[in-house]
Design an enzyme around this catalytic site. Structure first.
Site, short mmCIF file in Angstrom:
data_model
loop_
_atom_site.label_atom_id
_atom_site.label_comp_id
_atom_site.label_asym_id
_atom_site.label_seq_id
_atom_site.Cartn_x
_atom_site.Cartn_y
_atom_site.Cartn_z
N ASP A 11 -9.64 73.68 50.50
CA ASP A 11 -10.32 72.68 51.34
C ASP A 11 -11.72 73.18 51.66
O ASP A 11 -11.93 74.39 51.87
CB ASP A 11 -9.58 72.50 52.67
CG ASP A 11 -8.48 71.47 52.58
OD1 ASP A 11 -8.33 70.89 51.48
OD2 ASP A 11 -7.76 71.27 53.56
N ASP A 20 -11.83 66.25 50.12
CA ASP A 20 -12.39 67.57 49.90
C ASP A 20 -11.31 68.57 49.49
O ASP A 20 -11.49 69.78 49.62
CB ASP A 20 -13.10 68.06 51.16
CG ASP A 20 -12.13 68.24 52.33
OD1 ASP A 20 -11.16 67.44 52.43
OD2 ASP A 20 -12.32 69.18 53.12
#
Length: 490
Positions: free
Chosen positions: A365, A408
Site C-alpha cells: 500500500d 493504491d
C-alpha cells in the site's frame, strides 16, 4: 473467457475474408487458364488452317507448273513433221526420267497412246483425251494403269500443229505423294493428306497412312470413313458435306478412342477436288506446350503467395491477440496486471507443475495515498502510481507477477525463491526505492509504502489464502507506523 471469444471472433472474420479472397483468386485463375486455353486452341486452329490454305495454293501452283511444262514440250513436238518420230519419243523418254511424271505418252488424233517405253493402248474414250483434243488442259480422275497396275491421274495438254490440234501430250503422276511432300515438314509429318471429290470419292491419299482409327483406301468414300468418329465443338458431318458441295474451306474436330484430330479441308481449282489434311490435335497444340509449363509455374507462385499470406495473417492475428490480451489484462496507468488477471495468473502458477520452492506473496500500500490525492490532486496521485509501477517493474523479474488490485494496492508474486532472506532483501530495497521517488509537485515530500508478505506453500497454496495472510502482515506494518514490511507468522 472474453479474450478467448474475441480471439475466436477475430479468427472467424479472418477466415471468412480469406475464404472469399481464395474463392475469388481460384475463380480468377481458372478463368485466366480458360481464356489462355481458348486462345491457344484458336491460335492452333488458325495456324493449321493457314498451313492448309498455303499448301493448297502451292499444290495448285505445282500442278500449273506441270501443265506449263507439258505445254512447252507439246509446242516443241508439234513443230516437228511427225508426232511419233523417233526424236519425239526419245525426248519424252528422257524427260520422263528427269521430271516428276511417272509415265509420259504422245497420243495421236485417233486416240492411240504411245508411252515413253513404246507400249501403246487406245484412250479415245477417255474424258481427258477428249478435253485436250478440244484445245484445253485436262486432268483425269484416278485411273488404274494397265502397265503397272498403280492408280494415277493423267495431265493432258493439246499438241498444236499449224493451228490445229494434232494430238495430245499426257503425263501421269501420283498427286497423293505430291500433296504429302507439301505437308511432310509440317508437324513433323504427323498428319496425312487426302484429295477428295465433292461427293466424297477418294481421289488420292497417302497409301501408308492410318490415323484416328481410320485406314483411308482409294476405294473408300471419304465421308463413310469418318462416320464412326465423334464430331465435337460444333463440327458435324452434315456441315462438312455442305462445305464440300459449296466449295468452301473449313475444318472439323474429331475424336475417337485413340485421341482428338483436326480435319482441315480446302477446295482446289482442279476437277472440283478438295484437299484434306488430318493431324492429331495434340500435335497441333504441341508448339504451345510452353504455355502450360508457365501455367504450372504461375500456379506454384500463387500457391506460395497464398502460403505467405496465410503466414502473415496468422502472425498479425497472433500479434493482435497478444496486444488485446495485454490490454485486457493490464492496468493502463501503472503497466501492472489488473485485479482479475493477477488473481487468475497467480492461481494458475500455484497449481501448475512449475511451482517449486518458496513463492513470496507481497501486498503493498502507498502510505497516506488519500492525503496525497486530497492535498495535491488526483493528477499528482496518478503520477505517484505511475512511478511506483515503474519501480515494481524494475525491481522484480520479468516472470514475477505484478498486479494492481485496488486504488493504491499492489500485489507481487515472486516465483521459486531459494530462501526467505532473498525475499526480505528485496522488500528492503523496494521500500528504499519508493522513498527515492521524486515528484516535484509534492514540494519536497516523499512517498513511502507498507508491505505485508506471506510465503507459499507455508502460508497458503492459493491466491485467497496468501492474500489473507499477507493482508494480516500488512496490517501489522501499518500499526508499527508504516514505511516498512512484515512477514506473516501463523
Amino acid at each position: 473467457m472474453v479474450s478467448g471469444r474475441l480471439k475466436q471472433s477475430g479468427l472467424r472474420q479472418y477466415f471468412k475474408a480469406f475464404v472469399l479472397f481464395l474463392l475469388y483468386m481460384v475463380f480468377s485463375i481458372l478463368y485466366f487458364f480458360y481464356c489462355v486455353q481458348v486462345n491457344v486452341v484458336a491460335a492452333a486452329e488458325q495456324t493449321i488452317v493457314g498451313h492448309v490454305e498455303r499448301q493448297g495454293y502451292h499444290f495448285q501452283e505445282i500442278m500449273n507448273i506441270q501443265f506449263e511444262f507439258l505445254e512447252g514440250m507439246a509446242r516443241y513436238i508439234g513443230g516437228g513433221e511427225e508426232l511419233l518420230s523417233y526424236e519425239n519419243l526419245e525426248i519424252i523418254r528422257s524427260v520422263c526420267h528427269e521430271s516428276g511424271f511417272e509415265r509420259m505418252a504422245i497420243i495421236d488424233g485417233e486416240g492411240i497412246s504411245t508411252y515413253e517405253n513404246g507400249v501403246q493402248k487406245e484412250v479415245k474414250g477417255r474424258t481427258y483425251f477428249q478435253e485436250a483434243m478440244a484445245g484445253r488442259r485436262a486432268l483425269s480422275d484416278p485411273l488404274k494403269s494397265k502397265v503397272d497396275g498403280d492408280e494415277r491421274v493423267i495431265m493432258a495438254v493439246p499438241i498444236f500443229c499449224e493451228g490445229r490440234v494434232a494430238g495430245v501430250l499426257g503425263g501421269s503422276c501420283d498427286v497423293g505423294s505430291l500433296s504429302h511432300l507439301l505437308f511432310e515438314d509440317i508437324y513433323d509429318g504427323a498428319g496425312y493428306t487426302v484429295i477428295v471429290a465433292s461427293d466424297g470419292t477418294v481421289v488420292s491419299c497417302d497409301r501408308d497412312q492410318q490415323h484416328g482409327g481410320c485406314s483411308i483406301l482409294k476405294s473408300d468414300n471419304f465421308f463413310h470413313n469418318y462416320q464412326t468418329m465423334e464430331f465435337v465443338n460444333n463440327s458435324s458431318m452434315e456441315q462438312m458435306k455442305e462445305d464440300f458441295n459449296r466449295r468452301l474451306g473449313g475444318y472439323a474436330e474429331l475424336r475417337d478412342s485413340t485421341g482428338a484430330y483436326y480435319l482441315v479441308y480446302r477446295p482446289l481449282e482442279l476437277n472440283n477436288w478438295v484437299l484434306c489434311y488430318v493431324v492429331p490435335g495434340a500435335k497441333v497444340r504441341e508448339s504451345y506446350g510452353f504455355i502450360h509449363y508457365y501455367e504450372v509455374i504461375l500456379s506454384m507462385v500463387l500457391l506460395l503467395g497464398v502460403a505467405v499470406l496465410l503466414t502473415y495473417i496468422w502472425h498479425v492475428n497472433n500479434k493482435e491477440h497478444r496486444e488485446l490480451m495485454k490490454f485486457a489484462q493490464t492496468d493502463a496507468l501503472t503497466g501492472a496486471m489488473n485485479k482479475a488477471s493477477t488473481e487468475a495468473k497467480i492461481n494458475q502458477w500455484l497449481t501448475g507443475g512449475e511451482s517449486q520452492g518458496i513463492q513470496v506473496f507481497l501486498m503493498l500500500d502507498i502510505d497516506n495515498f488519500k492525503t496525497v490525492n486530497d492535498i495535491y490532486g488526483h493528477a499528482v496521485g496518478d503520477q505517484a502510481l505511475e512511478e511506483i509501477g515503474k519501480v515494481l517493474a524494475q525491481e522484480f523479474r520479468d516472470n514475477d507477477i505484478i498486479g494492481r488490485i485496488g486504488g493504491d494496492e499492489f500485489v507481487v508474486l515472486m516465483k521459486n525463491i531459494g530462501n526467505t532472506e532473498i525475499a526480505i532483501a528485496r522488500m528492503e530495497t523496494l521500500c528504499q526505492r519508493i522513498r527515492e521517488i521524486f515528484i516535484e509537485a509534492l514540494d519536497g515530500n516523499h512517498l513511502s509504502c507498507s508491505v505485508g508478505a506471506a510465503f507459499g506453500p507455508e502460508h497458503g497454496t492459493s491466491y485467497e489464502e496468501l492474500y489473507l495472510n499477507a493482508d494480516k502482515a500488512l496490517y501489522v506494518t501499518k500499526e508499527r507506523g508504516r514505511d516498512g514490511f512484515t512477514v506473516y507468522k501463523g
